[in-house]
Design an enzyme around this catalytic site. Sequence first.
Site, PDB file in Angstrom:
ATOM      1  N   LYS A 204       0.708 -14.207 -12.860  1.00 17.07           N
ATOM      2  CA  LYS A 204      -0.764 -14.196 -12.833  1.00 17.07           C
ATOM      3  C   LYS A 204      -1.161 -12.750 -12.516  1.00 17.07           C
ATOM      4  O   LYS A 204      -1.104 -12.305 -11.368  1.00 17.07           O
ATOM      5  CB  LYS A 204      -1.248 -15.145 -11.731  1.00 17.07           C
TER       6      LYS A 204
ATOM      7  N   GLY B 196       5.767   7.193  -4.409  1.00 15.33           N
ATOM      8  CA  GLY B 196       6.813   7.554  -5.357  1.00 15.33           C
ATOM      9  C   GLY B 196       8.175   7.011  -4.955  1.00 15.33           C
ATOM     10  O   GLY B 196       9.170   7.743  -4.970  1.00 15.33           O
TER      11      GLY B 196
ATOM     12  N   THR C  34      -4.561  -7.136   1.973  1.00 12.23           N
ATOM     13  CA  THR C  34      -4.176  -7.886   3.176  1.00 12.23           C
ATOM     14  C   THR C  34      -5.076  -9.104   3.349  1.00 12.23           C
ATOM     15  O   THR C  34      -4.611 -10.184   3.713  1.00 12.23           O
ATOM     16  CB  THR C  34      -4.270  -6.957   4.410  1.00 12.23           C
TER      17      THR C  34
ATOM     18  N   CYS D 229      -0.695   1.766  -3.304  1.00 12.81           N
ATOM     19  CA  CYS D 229      -0.546   1.177  -1.967  1.00 12.81           C
ATOM     20  C   CYS D 229       0.076   2.184  -1.017  1.00 12.81           C
ATOM     21  O   CYS D 229      -0.132   2.125   0.181  1.00 12.81           O
ATOM     22  CB  CYS D 229       0.293  -0.089  -2.046  1.00 12.81           C
TER      23      CYS D 229
ATOM     24  N   GLU E 131       3.334  -8.310  -0.337  1.00 16.94           N
ATOM     25  CA  GLU E 131       3.271  -6.839  -0.477  1.00 16.94           C
ATOM     26  C   GLU E 131       1.799  -6.462  -0.409  1.00 16.94           C
ATOM     27  O   GLU E 131       1.098  -6.458  -1.421  1.00 16.94           O
ATOM     28  CB  GLU E 131       3.874  -6.407  -1.825  1.00 16.94           C
TER      29      GLU E 131
HETATM   30  P1  NAD Z   1      -6.619  -8.247  -4.564  1.00 13.37           P
HETATM   31  O1  NAD Z   1      -6.080  -8.810  -3.298  1.00 13.37           O
HETATM   32  O2  NAD Z   1      -8.075  -8.229  -4.755  1.00 13.37           O
HETATM   33  O3  NAD Z   1      -5.999  -9.038  -5.833  1.00 13.37           O
HETATM   34  C1  NAD Z   1      -4.622  -9.146  -6.057  1.00 13.37           C
HETATM   35  C2  NAD Z   1      -4.343 -10.352  -6.929  1.00 13.37           C
HETATM   36  O4  NAD Z   1      -4.638 -11.549  -6.205  1.00 13.37           O
HETATM   37  C3  NAD Z   1      -5.162 -10.445  -8.213  1.00 13.37           C
HETATM   38  O5  NAD Z   1      -4.330 -10.904  -9.246  1.00 13.37           O
HETATM   39  C4  NAD Z   1      -6.232 -11.481  -7.854  1.00 13.37           C
HETATM   40  O6  NAD Z   1      -6.771 -12.142  -8.974  1.00 13.37           O
HETATM   41  C5  NAD Z   1      -5.430 -12.421  -6.996  1.00 13.37           C
HETATM   42  N1  NAD Z   1      -6.203 -13.248  -6.051  1.00 13.37           N
HETATM   43  C6  NAD Z   1      -7.433 -12.991  -5.527  1.00 13.37           C
HETATM   44  N2  NAD Z   1      -7.769 -13.982  -4.639  1.00 13.37           N
HETATM   45  C7  NAD Z   1      -6.720 -14.837  -4.602  1.00 13.37           C
HETATM   46  C8  NAD Z   1      -6.441 -16.020  -3.862  1.00 13.37           C
HETATM   47  N3  NAD Z   1      -7.305 -16.521  -2.984  1.00 13.37           N
HETATM   48  N4  NAD Z   1      -5.255 -16.645  -4.051  1.00 13.37           N
HETATM   49  C9  NAD Z   1      -4.342 -16.136  -4.918  1.00 13.37           C
HETATM   50  N5  NAD Z   1      -4.549 -15.029  -5.660  1.00 13.37           N
HETATM   51  C10 NAD Z   1      -5.725 -14.373  -5.493  1.00 13.37           C
HETATM   52  O7  NAD Z   1      -6.003  -6.755  -4.682  1.00 13.37           O
HETATM   53  P2  NAD Z   1      -6.341  -5.611  -5.734  1.00 13.37           P
HETATM   54  O8  NAD Z   1      -7.690  -5.052  -5.460  1.00 13.37           O
HETATM   55  O9  NAD Z   1      -6.000  -6.043  -7.119  1.00 13.37           O
HETATM   56  O10 NAD Z   1      -5.245  -4.504  -5.347  1.00 13.37           O
HETATM   57  C11 NAD Z   1      -5.393  -3.540  -4.343  1.00 13.37           C
HETATM   58  C12 NAD Z   1      -4.678  -3.955  -3.071  1.00 13.37           C
HETATM   59  O11 NAD Z   1      -3.302  -4.256  -3.351  1.00 13.37           O
HETATM   60  C13 NAD Z   1      -4.629  -2.828  -2.045  1.00 13.37           C
HETATM   61  O12 NAD Z   1      -4.858  -3.373  -0.768  1.00 13.37           O
HETATM   62  C14 NAD Z   1      -3.206  -2.298  -2.153  1.00 13.37           C
HETATM   63  O13 NAD Z   1      -2.723  -1.654  -0.996  1.00 13.37           O
HETATM   64  C15 NAD Z   1      -2.457  -3.570  -2.433  1.00 13.37           C
HETATM   65  N6  NAD Z   1      -1.164  -3.279  -3.068  1.00 13.37           N
HETATM   66  C16 NAD Z   1      -0.045  -3.410  -2.300  1.00 13.37           C
HETATM   67  C17 NAD Z   1       1.192  -3.094  -2.835  1.00 13.37           C
HETATM   68  C18 NAD Z   1       2.429  -3.189  -2.007  1.00 13.37           C
HETATM   69  O14 NAD Z   1       3.497  -3.155  -2.583  1.00 13.37           O
HETATM   70  N7  NAD Z   1       2.338  -3.304  -0.708  1.00 13.37           N
HETATM   71  C19 NAD Z   1       1.289  -2.669  -4.174  1.00 13.37           C
HETATM   72  C20 NAD Z   1       0.121  -2.568  -4.930  1.00 13.37           C
HETATM   73  C21 NAD Z   1      -1.103  -2.868  -4.362  1.00 13.37           C
END
Ligand code: NAD
Length: 540
Positions: A216, A490, A274, A328, A294
Amino acid sequence: MISNIFKLRTASTISNLLARNSTFYARSLSTFEKHRSVFDTLGIEKTNNKGVFDGEWKGSGDIVASYNPVNNEVIGEVITGTTNDLNVALDKVAEAQKIWREIPVPKRGHVLLTMRNALVEHLEPLGKLVALEMGKILPEGIGEVQEYIDILEYALGLSRMLQGSIIPSERPGHAMLETWNPLGTVGIISAFNFPVAVYGWNCAIALVTGNGTLWKPAPTTPLVSIAVTRIIEKALKQHDLPTSLCSLVTGDAQVGQALVADKRSHVVSFTGSTHVGRQVGKVVQERFGRSILELGGNNALIVTDECDLDLAARAVLFAAVGTAGQRCTTTRRLIVHESVYDPLIEKLKKAYQQVKVGDPLEEGVLCGPLHTKEAVHVYTNTLNKLKEEGGEIIVGGRVLDHGSLKSGNFVEPTMTRVRPDMKIVQNESFVPILHTMTYKTLEEAIYFNNNVAQGLSSSIFTNNPSTIFKWIGPSGSDCGIINVNIPTNGAEIGGAFGGEKETGGGRESGSDSWKQYCRRGTCTINYSGALPLAQGINFG
Ligand code: NAD
């Protein structure tokens, strides 16, 4: 095309559209025409792209548009999936996985090699599509596809090395050993900022360990996920395998929620904020599933007075400005020894002023647009809050709303001066804002590094071995990624990737992360003909 767009149905989709750019209705699909060869190569259409794959391409949900963050033009449209589509797809993955799990592991490796070769063939166009849809610069878009290629090579290696242990048994005539078998289906929910690599890390390791996957992706990067799934589909076909092994359901949070709650998703590998990850963790725990979380980071880079300042400045620039601050692992806090703060900031100011902001496909551009207009609001809100708390902008600070940048989501990479106790430094703002501060002692610098809720990545610049070993030791950085003399971002795929505290504790990619995709069996085999019990118990 306009009639198709008016088929958009849900409130969330409509608000998403309005937030993006309400004038797009009047525009032509020029991004699509301009990059037609990329789309043709990857099998992406202007309209009617089916956003569900479960062995067949389909989709019964909303039609959503995908946008180019450079100008907020529609790139193409996708018929997304629903929870019903997900329901069917989860059964299809399970059917395919029954066949896949019986294939000897080194033979699974051959299939991964085919996938790897297919990705190599599509490296450039797929990297371009990432740049177009997500907004990162082309070398980073290509780099992301390369990460998927690298992890497939890693998984190919693992296919000859997935070993369990033989453990000495305390009973005569007994053998004890560990087996690692697949769990079933890995549900992969990914964030917008790594629309290929995050799926790639999970897909490669899930497959080599004998699992199927249900992906997804982020709602704003559906075209990339369709293109990737098409490449993987072809590779599976070449081996006469059921292609539903790697299924895809695009859609919004509802689809994500359903996947998280469904027992048929034995592992939920969630990458995102988070805030959402906290809910995901609870739901998966409630049903005793396994989650790999993550989540957000708030990464610091410490510059000591015992390092090469030029090297540090170059690292900070890449770590804070790369991907327009949307990694991230982006450096969000720069903690500098008070004696070298001024010269370092001078170097950085010069470097920041030379960063070319613009179209991520243009050569020489180092900083592309933010992914959405909402992110531009996050940028301005963060800077407003900074000022309210008494912080200062030392470089940048403006939304770029002039010339060819006007209709895109462009902002200036920004550096601020803060006090370490300010609230603003506690939160992850997913934009290119770097908060700088000073420290006096190493202990203080480490305290600042650790004194946030998140624990993803960290780095120190020093040439002093004693500092290095303190930094990586028990009183050092409390993050999952602890670097020395390299940026916070990286990461290589060979190490385990992930973070502690509110970053969720999950580990993906290399090292022994593969174990999370397996159930461990402790097998004790009695070949003695007698029945000695453990701990010498005599039971009648
Ligand atoms: P987000 O949490 O808004 O969305 C992530 C995914 O979750 C999307 O596919 C979204 O549709 C889905 N989603 C949303 N609500 C949900 C729910 N209630 N249940 C299940 N799925 C749901 O994050 P974003 O804005 O796409 O990404 C940015 C965030 O991701 C930042 O906080 C970044 O630090 C984090 N991130 C972390 C890592 C890591 O490896 N730690 C890597 C990449 C991004």
